[in-house]
Design a protein around this motif. Sequence first.
Motif, PDB file in Angstrom:
ATOM      1  N   ALA A  57       0.818  -1.212   0.000  1.00 53.59           N
ATOM      2  CA  ALA A  57       0.000   0.000   0.000  1.00 53.59           C
ATOM      3  C   ALA A  57       0.852   1.262   0.000  1.00 53.59           C
ATOM      4  O   ALA A  57       0.515   2.243  -0.656  1.00 53.59           O
ATOM      5  CB  ALA A  57      -0.940   0.008   1.206  1.00 53.59           C
ATOM      6  N   PHE A  58       1.961   1.214   0.713  1.00 53.24           N
ATOM      7  CA  PHE A  58       2.813   2.392   0.817  1.00 53.24           C
ATOM      8  C   PHE A  58       4.030   2.312  -0.099  1.00 53.24           C
ATOM      9  O   PHE A  58       4.945   3.119  -0.002  1.00 53.24           O
ATOM     10  CB  PHE A  58       3.208   2.627   2.272  1.00 53.24           C
ATOM     11  N   GLU A  59       3.996   1.340  -1.010  1.00 51.49           N
ATOM     12  CA  GLU A  59       5.027   1.167  -2.039  1.00 51.49           C
ATOM     13  C   GLU A  59       6.439   1.191  -1.461  1.00 51.49           C
ATOM     14  O   GLU A  59       7.336   1.870  -1.963  1.00 51.49           O
ATOM     15  CB  GLU A  59       4.859   2.218  -3.132  1.00 51.49           C
ATOM     16  N   VAL A  60       6.623   0.452  -0.382  1.00 50.42           N
ATOM     17  CA  VAL A  60       7.936   0.357   0.251  1.00 50.42           C
ATOM     18  C   VAL A  60       8.814  -0.556  -0.595  1.00 50.42           C
ATOM     19  O   VAL A  60       8.429  -1.677  -0.919  1.00 50.42           O
ATOM     20  CB  VAL A  60       7.818  -0.195   1.692  1.00 50.42           C
ATOM     21  N   GLU A  61       9.955  -0.056  -0.975  1.00 47.64           N
ATOM     22  CA  GLU A  61      10.910  -0.815  -1.786  1.00 47.64           C
ATOM     23  C   GLU A  61      12.163  -1.075  -0.973  1.00 47.64           C
ATOM     24  O   GLU A  61      12.542  -0.262  -0.120  1.00 47.64           O
ATOM     25  CB  GLU A  61      11.276  -0.028  -3.050  1.00 47.64           C
ATOM     26  N   ALA A  62      12.818  -2.163  -1.260  1.00 42.28           N
ATOM     27  CA  ALA A  62      14.110  -2.450  -0.637  1.00 42.28           C
ATOM     28  C   ALA A  62      15.139  -1.480  -1.204  1.00 42.28           C
ATOM     29  O   ALA A  62      15.006  -1.004  -2.335  1.00 42.28           O
ATOM     30  CB  ALA A  62      14.529  -3.886  -0.934  1.00 42.28           C
ATOM     31  N   PRO A  63      16.173  -1.177  -0.445  1.00 38.95           N
ATOM     32  CA  PRO A  63      17.226  -0.313  -0.966  1.00 38.95           C
ATOM     33  C   PRO A  63      17.810  -0.920  -2.246  1.00 38.95           C
ATOM     34  O   PRO A  63      17.889  -2.146  -2.385  1.00 38.95           O
ATOM     35  CB  PRO A  63      18.273  -0.281   0.144  1.00 38.95           C
ATOM     36  N   PRO A  64      18.225  -0.082  -3.217  1.00 35.78           N
ATOM     37  CA  PRO A  64      18.701  -0.595  -4.493  1.00 35.78           C
ATOM     38  C   PRO A  64      19.935  -1.490  -4.389  1.00 35.78           C
ATOM     39  O   PRO A  64      20.133  -2.378  -5.217  1.00 35.78           O
ATOM     40  CB  PRO A  64      19.010   0.658  -5.310  1.00 35.78           C
ATOM     41  N   ASP A  65      20.745  -1.300  -3.361  1.00 31.54           N
ATOM     42  CA  ASP A  65      21.962  -2.110  -3.216  1.00 31.54           C
ATOM     43  C   ASP A  65      21.711  -3.411  -2.474  1.00 31.54           C
ATOM     44  O   ASP A  65      22.617  -4.199  -2.250  1.00 31.54           O
ATOM     45  CB  ASP A  65      23.052  -1.307  -2.506  1.00 31.54           C
ATOM     46  N   ARG A  66      20.463  -3.653  -2.108  1.00 32.22           N
ATOM     47  CA  ARG A  66      20.087  -4.862  -1.353  1.00 32.22           C
ATOM     48  C   ARG A  66      19.982  -6.065  -2.276  1.00 32.22           C
ATOM     49  O   ARG A  66      19.444  -5.954  -3.366  1.00 32.22           O
ATOM     50  CB  ARG A  66      18.740  -4.602  -0.676  1.00 32.22           C
ATOM     51  N   MET A  67      20.505  -7.206  -1.847  1.00 30.74           N
ATOM     52  CA  MET A  67      20.406  -8.420  -2.653  1.00 30.74           C
ATOM     53  C   MET A  67      18.938  -8.827  -2.775  1.00 30.74           C
ATOM     54  O   MET A  67      18.192  -8.821  -1.800  1.00 30.74           O
ATOM     55  CB  MET A  67      21.188  -9.553  -1.982  1.00 30.74           C
ATOM     56  N   LYS A  68      18.526  -9.165  -3.984  1.00 28.82           N
ATOM     57  CA  LYS A  68      17.132  -9.581  -4.227  1.00 28.82           C
ATOM     58  C   LYS A  68      17.031 -11.099  -4.232  1.00 28.82           C
ATOM     59  O   LYS A  68      17.943 -11.785  -4.705  1.00 28.82           O
ATOM     60  CB  LYS A  68      16.636  -9.019  -5.542  1.00 28.82           C
ATOM     61  N   LEU A  69      15.940 -11.587  -3.729  1.00 31.87           N
ATOM     62  CA  LEU A  69      15.686 -13.033  -3.755  1.00 31.87           C
ATOM     63  C   LEU A  69      15.307 -13.450  -5.166  1.00 31.87           C
ATOM     64  O   LEU A  69      14.701 -12.683  -5.895  1.00 31.87           O
ATOM     65  CB  LEU A  69      14.561 -13.379  -2.784  1.00 31.87           C
ATOM     66  N   PRO A  70      15.654 -14.688  -5.539  1.00 33.03           N
ATOM     67  CA  PRO A  70      15.300 -15.147  -6.891  1.00 33.03           C
ATOM     68  C   PRO A  70      13.794 -15.308  -7.049  1.00 33.03           C
ATOM     69  O   PRO A  70      13.065 -15.471  -6.150  1.00 33.03           O
ATOM     70  CB  PRO A  70      16.009 -16.478  -7.016  1.00 33.03           C
TER      71      PRO A  70
END
Length: 70
Positions: A57-70
């Motif tokens: 709802a609040f469009e919270v995104e992980a920091p861009p340098d954070r590793m993303k899960l597959p």
Amino acid sequence: MPEDERTIIQYLRELLQDKRVSAPTAAAAKALLRNDGLVEITTTAGYYGMLACNLNAFEVEAPPDRMKLP
């Protein structure tokens, strides 16, 4: 995958996708986890669902340098 893990996954899939758990799945999960465990896993799934709603709802995104899960 072990049967107990399949039972838990099936229980949570039904709960989260269908918003209901079939009688056979509920019985298998209750036999495995007993009442206390079933309440715990259901509450935990609901809590994480609530967190996901807030993040979406609040469009919270992980920091861009954070590793993303597959």
